[in-house]
Design an enzyme around this catalytic site. Sequence first.
Site, PDB file in Angstrom:
ATOM      1  N   HIS A 277       0.742  -1.117  -0.256  1.00 51.43           N
ATOM      2  CA  HIS A 277       0.404   0.075  -0.466  1.00 51.43           C
ATOM      3  C   HIS A 277       0.918   1.561   0.134  1.00 51.43           C
ATOM      4  O   HIS A 277       0.356   1.974   0.740  1.00 51.43           O
ATOM      5  CB  HIS A 277      -0.950  -0.055   1.838  1.00 51.43           C
ATOM      6  CG  HIS A 277      -2.063  -1.729   1.567  1.00 51.43           C
ATOM      7  ND1 HIS A 277      -3.223  -0.547   0.216  1.00 51.43           N
ATOM      8  CD2 HIS A 277      -2.001  -2.310   1.869  1.00 51.43           C
ATOM      9  CE1 HIS A 277      -4.046  -2.085   0.355  1.00 51.43           C
ATOM     10  NE2 HIS A 277      -3.264  -2.809   1.244  1.00 51.43           N
ATOM     11  N   ASP A 340      -0.748  -5.446   5.887  1.00 46.17           N
ATOM     12  CA  ASP A 340      -1.973  -5.829   5.106  1.00 46.17           C
ATOM     13  C   ASP A 340      -1.951  -6.270   3.924  1.00 46.17           C
ATOM     14  O   ASP A 340      -1.202  -5.634   2.926  1.00 46.17           O
ATOM     15  CB  ASP A 340      -3.175  -5.251   5.359  1.00 46.17           C
ATOM     16  CG  ASP A 340      -3.400  -4.107   5.325  1.00 46.17           C
ATOM     17  OD1 ASP A 340      -2.239  -3.009   5.398  1.00 46.17           O
ATOM     18  OD2 ASP A 340      -4.381  -3.785   4.341  1.00 46.17           O
ATOM     19  N   GLU A 341      -2.134  -7.046   3.199  1.00 43.57           N
ATOM     20  CA  GLU A 341      -2.278  -6.886   1.890  1.00 43.57           C
ATOM     21  C   GLU A 341      -0.778  -7.048   1.516  1.00 43.57           C
ATOM     22  O   GLU A 341      -0.660  -6.508  -0.031  1.00 43.57           O
ATOM     23  CB  GLU A 341      -3.609  -6.416   1.368  1.00 43.57           C
ATOM     24  CG  GLU A 341      -4.921  -6.761   1.962  1.00 43.57           C
ATOM     25  CD  GLU A 341      -5.535  -5.292   0.962  1.00 43.57           C
ATOM     26  OE1 GLU A 341      -6.944  -6.211   1.000  1.00 43.57           O
ATOM     27  OE2 GLU A 341      -5.353  -5.097   1.100  1.00 43.57           O
ATOM     28  N   ALA A 342       0.100  -7.309   1.075  1.00 45.40           N
ATOM     29  CA  ALA A 342       1.502  -6.997   1.182  1.00 45.40           C
ATOM     30  C   ALA A 342       1.716  -8.314   0.167  1.00 45.40           C
ATOM     31  O   ALA A 342       2.653  -9.232   0.065  1.00 45.40           O
ATOM     32  CB  ALA A 342       2.700  -7.005   2.028  1.00 45.40           C
ATOM     33  N   HIS A 343       1.378  -8.170  -0.935  1.00 47.52           N
ATOM     34  CA  HIS A 343       1.990  -9.601  -1.858  1.00 47.52           C
ATOM     35  C   HIS A 343       1.819  -9.222  -2.896  1.00 47.52           C
ATOM     36  O   HIS A 343       2.518 -10.370  -3.534  1.00 47.52           O
ATOM     37  CB  HIS A 343       0.107  -9.177  -2.522  1.00 47.52           C
ATOM     38  CG  HIS A 343      -1.690  -9.339  -1.808  1.00 47.52           C
ATOM     39  ND1 HIS A 343      -1.497 -10.474  -0.776  1.00 47.52           N
ATOM     40  CD2 HIS A 343      -2.634  -9.285  -1.598  1.00 47.52           C
ATOM     41  CE1 HIS A 343      -2.572 -10.486  -0.443  1.00 47.52           C
ATOM     42  NE2 HIS A 343      -3.528  -9.322  -1.235  1.00 47.52           N
TER      43      HIS A 343
END
Length: 535
Positions: A277, A340-343
């Site tokens: 993000h 979060d959401e550190a894809h």
Amino acid sequence: MRLPGTLPRLFGSLLLVAAAGIAGIGAGAAPADLTPTVPPLGQVVPAPASVQAGGAPYTLTPSTRIRVDGHSPEARRIGTYLAGLLRPSTGYALPVTDDHLPGGIQLRLRPSEQGLGDEGYRLQSSRGSVTLTARRPAGLFRAVQTLRQLLPASVEKDTRQKGPWKIAGGTITDTPRYGYRGAMLDVSRHFFTVGQVKRYIDQLALYKINKLHLHLSDDQGWRIAIDSLPRLATYGGSTQVGGGPGGYYTKKDYKEILGYAASRYLEVVPEIDMPGHTNAALASYAELNCSGIAPPLYTGTDVGFSSLCVPKAVTYDFVDDVVRELAALTPGRYLHIGGDEAHSTSHADYVAFMDKAQAAVGKYGKTVVGWHQLTGASPVAGAVAQYWGLDDTSDAEKAQVAKAAQNGTKLILSPADRVYLDMKYTKDTPLGLDWAGLVEVDRSYDWDPGAYLPGVPASVVAGVEAPLWSETISTSDHIEFMAFPRVLGVAELGWSPASTHDWEQYRVRLAAQGPRMAALGIDYYRSPKVPWPTG
């Protein structure tokens, strides 16, 4: 669903009487006159811990004074705040004095009242006076919010209204279940001005919310000035979802928000989301990218595509600069580092990065908060994980969170399919998203934070928080429509004893808040599940 325990018999009977009255109005019965009704003692949100109704009501009159402890500047400030709330609608002078005479509205700080804790209070109403007693100023402020709700809803209007202004007789003794009762505002997807944030703070304060989590950075915008990295705000903050002008808070702006929140006894929890993000930061400084090439600014709503370059030393210079300046600005104990959401970050890189980011937070004297993916790394001692999973989140992920909790990591509960305020109420809701499902008012209320996650000791639950992400939210009206009335339920889950949590009784008290929210100009969602007054 009725959670374990029931309301005290008297409180329950009052609610049933109120329900009958509301149902009668909804069925078309006309009130005999327009005289404001006196709310029953205890018909407030959040539900008080103890209610003993009885005795004659107290009536505000033109001669009423607000009497405060003369030795406490904070008590005087709270008394002045209360007078400012009541003067426009009543038309009364309501002088704030420290003369210690009987009668009027008495505000008393009593450090010896250990049982009231840091935020608890006792409210005693009788024919001669209303006395608010607390151990700490925060408790006195929470008592004022209860006092407001015990007056007719028209007291919230900013023009003179017809009385009488009565407060039902009896005693309320009240302390919170959890010390962390939060609401999050995403100012990154869409930017909100200082004035808009202040308006939300005032609305949250009425319902005893005590934490404001500001999501200050994301792919779409960086919203806080950092002197050592000025392009983060001036360039990274120059747009938002859909390509609007964006914006950012100067340090002066941020301090103004902090000061205003503190005056309402809310602690600001700033968040810089990392290592994912981060497109706004990556676009602002090319060296933060592994390629050395800055991507363009981003105005869409996809997630998971950006990452700071974990192997580069400059990444940790960036982290240190940001954390140092933000920690120096923020008097509160917490600093949220996202996670979060550190894809686009490998697991090994994620663990390495979070180790260093947590160390930076500790170096500057703050307590780490991260989204619950932090539990997949190595949470430091004292860290707090914010759980945002769903009812159907995998057992493995829940077990990972539970293991960290069993090892002492505190939890803030924000299950997305319960308390994400950006989720649509129904399929026809004009705003919001639905990836976590549809979240009507009953669903946001009807769960128990103390027993929500399997394997998590109740003692490690720090509290609850209702996030409002802003992909589709761009105005104060949008904020209000999506937050209200669901945030009231979250406030009650955080404040009230588990024994008071009952949807059928709550919906009656919630319905009584409709005229109050309307008087405050809050554009709330009129859920068909709630018997709102129609007269």
